[in-house]
Design a protein around this motif. Sequence first.
Motif, PDB file in Angstrom:
ATOM      1  N   GLY A 125      56.306  51.879  87.521  1.00 31.22           N
ATOM      2  CA  GLY A 125      56.047  53.268  87.143  1.00 31.22           C
ATOM      3  C   GLY A 125      57.290  54.123  87.271  1.00 31.22           C
ATOM      4  O   GLY A 125      58.413  53.639  87.153  1.00 31.22           O
ATOM      5  N   GLU A 126      57.057  55.386  87.535  1.00 32.03           N
ATOM      6  CA  GLU A 126      58.159  56.340  87.611  1.00 32.03           C
ATOM      7  C   GLU A 126      58.768  56.351  89.003  1.00 32.03           C
ATOM      8  O   GLU A 126      58.401  57.159  89.845  1.00 32.03           O
ATOM      9  N   VAL A 127      59.678  55.406  89.216  1.00 33.92           N
ATOM     10  CA  VAL A 127      60.392  55.311  90.482  1.00 33.92           C
ATOM     11  C   VAL A 127      61.880  55.383  90.192  1.00 33.92           C
ATOM     12  O   VAL A 127      62.313  55.221  89.055  1.00 33.92           O
ATOM     13  N   GLU A 128      62.649  55.597  91.239  1.00 35.26           N
ATOM     14  CA  GLU A 128      64.099  55.611  91.086  1.00 35.26           C
ATOM     15  C   GLU A 128      64.594  54.185  90.861  1.00 35.26           C
ATOM     16  O   GLU A 128      64.320  53.283  91.663  1.00 35.26           O
ATOM     17  N   ILE A 129      65.313  53.976  89.781  1.00 35.34           N
ATOM     18  CA  ILE A 129      65.959  52.684  89.536  1.00 35.34           C
ATOM     19  C   ILE A 129      67.368  52.806  90.099  1.00 35.34           C
ATOM     20  O   ILE A 129      68.212  53.516  89.556  1.00 35.34           O
ATOM     21  N   VAL A 130      67.599  52.152  91.216  1.00 33.00           N
ATOM     22  CA  VAL A 130      68.888  52.213  91.890  1.00 33.00           C
ATOM     23  C   VAL A 130      69.913  51.369  91.138  1.00 33.00           C
ATOM     24  O   VAL A 130      71.058  51.759  90.978  1.00 33.00           O
TER      25      VAL A 130
END
Length: 116
Positions: free
Chosen positions: A64-69
């Motif tokens: 979902g809408e998470v931070e892609i590091v």
Amino acid sequence: MVDLERATAFYSALLGSAPVARFDPPGLVFFDLDGVRLLLESAAPSALLYLRVDDLELAVDRAGEVEIVSPGRPIFTHTRDALGPAGREEWQAFIRDPEGNLVGLVAFRDPAEIKY
């Protein structure tokens, strides 16, 4: 962990499976990862976790809408079967779960099947 319900929903979506046990109180949720337990605990500190997935891009999408590091990329090719199958490239992506934990996603790919 700040929000156990949010973390449970995130890992359910990411792993494509529901938890196998829940104890609330005291705030514990268990997932079964082919015999390895993932514990979400409301009082636990942050941790780094690596999860093997079949499809790296699909796993990132399911998160979902998470931070892609760090988006998926090849890390190295296994020369022996210590951490992964020999002759396969190890690809990794890193995301942050809703509680701020860094999660490493690992997939193995046959170099002959990869189109760069």
